[in-house]
Design an enzyme around this catalytic site. Sequence first.
Site, short mmCIF file in Angstrom:
data_model
loop_
_atom_site.label_atom_id
_atom_site.label_comp_id
_atom_site.label_asym_id
_atom_site.label_seq_id
_atom_site.Cartn_x
_atom_site.Cartn_y
_atom_site.Cartn_z
N MET A 1 1.03 -1.03 -0.17
CA MET A 1 -0.39 -0.01 0.01
C MET A 1 0.61 1.55 -0.08
O MET A 1 1.04 1.96 -1.05
CB MET A 1 -0.91 -0.04 0.86
CG MET A 1 -2.10 1.48 1.26
SD MET A 1 -3.22 0.36 2.22
CE MET A 1 -2.63 0.62 3.95
N CYS A 2 1.49 0.83 0.78
CA CYS A 2 2.15 2.66 0.91
C CYS A 2 1.99 4.28 1.19
O CYS A 2 0.68 4.48 0.66
CB CYS A 2 3.61 2.45 0.23
SG CYS A 2 4.89 1.10 0.33
N GLY A 3 2.62 4.39 1.74
CA GLY A 3 2.30 6.43 2.52
C GLY A 3 3.05 7.26 1.34
O GLY A 3 4.83 7.29 1.61
N ARG A 32 -0.31 3.11 6.51
CA ARG A 32 -0.25 2.51 5.29
C ARG A 32 0.67 2.44 4.86
O ARG A 32 1.08 1.39 3.46
CB ARG A 32 -0.30 3.72 4.29
CG ARG A 32 -1.87 5.23 3.73
CD ARG A 32 -2.15 5.59 2.94
NE ARG A 32 -1.47 5.21 1.97
CZ ARG A 32 -2.27 4.83 0.43
NH1 ARG A 32 -3.68 4.69 1.35
NH2 ARG A 32 -2.61 3.88 -0.12
#
Length: 295
Positions: A1-3, A32
């Site tokens: 996902m990552c932010g 995230r």
Amino acid sequence: MCGIVGLFLKKDDLRPRLGDLLTEMLISMTDRGPDSAGIAIYGDASQGLKMTIQSETPDEAFTGLEDNLNALLGAPVQMRVVDTHAVLTLPEGSEAEVRAYLAEKGIRIMGVGQSMEIFKEVGLPKDVAARFGIRQMAGSHGIGHTRMATESAVTTLGAHPFSTDGDQCLVHNGSLSNHNRVRRELARKGFVPQTQNDTEVAACYISSRLAEGANLGEALEGTLDDLDGFFTFVVGTRNGFGVVRDPIACKPAVMAETDSYVAFGSEYRAFANLPGIEDARIWEPEPATVYFWER
């Protein structure tokens, strides 16, 4: 996902607060991607070459390193230790010799340039930022990333940002489907990724385009033709800050702009503590559209 977060200051009055504002933005994206985090800060340019290095055993690796490099180069070297990282200020023209020496010692290079410093480690954003004192750092712009590993291991080297050229780095949310083919093409051009992370391939791609004479906007446009998959890239250079999303744009992204700054976040909540956000122009970046700003 990552932010992903990014902040580009149009005016200098917010420079002392850059690290603090970026830290707040990144912490807001923790859920995230909680496995690792990193931030690149573009501060005052050094008189020589600035190199950020890292070691899993900094007490051992960094002890005597400044003196050894002074002796190796026969010129003044300065070293500022920051937890597992250190920032070296080196004389111009010494990069290749220092790289070879550090490789022999097993010390990793996070990034090189005149104004960029990169700090990244395994852990939650709040903990990573506290370890490196990011809140106290000043500068003109910066980008950050909190990671949920999908295609490679949870390691320091797998964390973002990735830097593959002087004063240039990239963070990424998404996945590239043709990164192995692009990796081989880049290697033939002399840009060889050091990890299995597809994000580093994208960083090398941007570096290769800049080396060919493209500006940041043109380099980002090239990703739309040559990189397959779904992605949002945020790129920092010494003078610039750029954003591009793939044509499908399935990864969330939002931007805010005032007279004082341009900000990027994977979600709107990243902007909650920015000064003047209530008066900002806020929009979702369009698919397959390049946005970039330069000083």
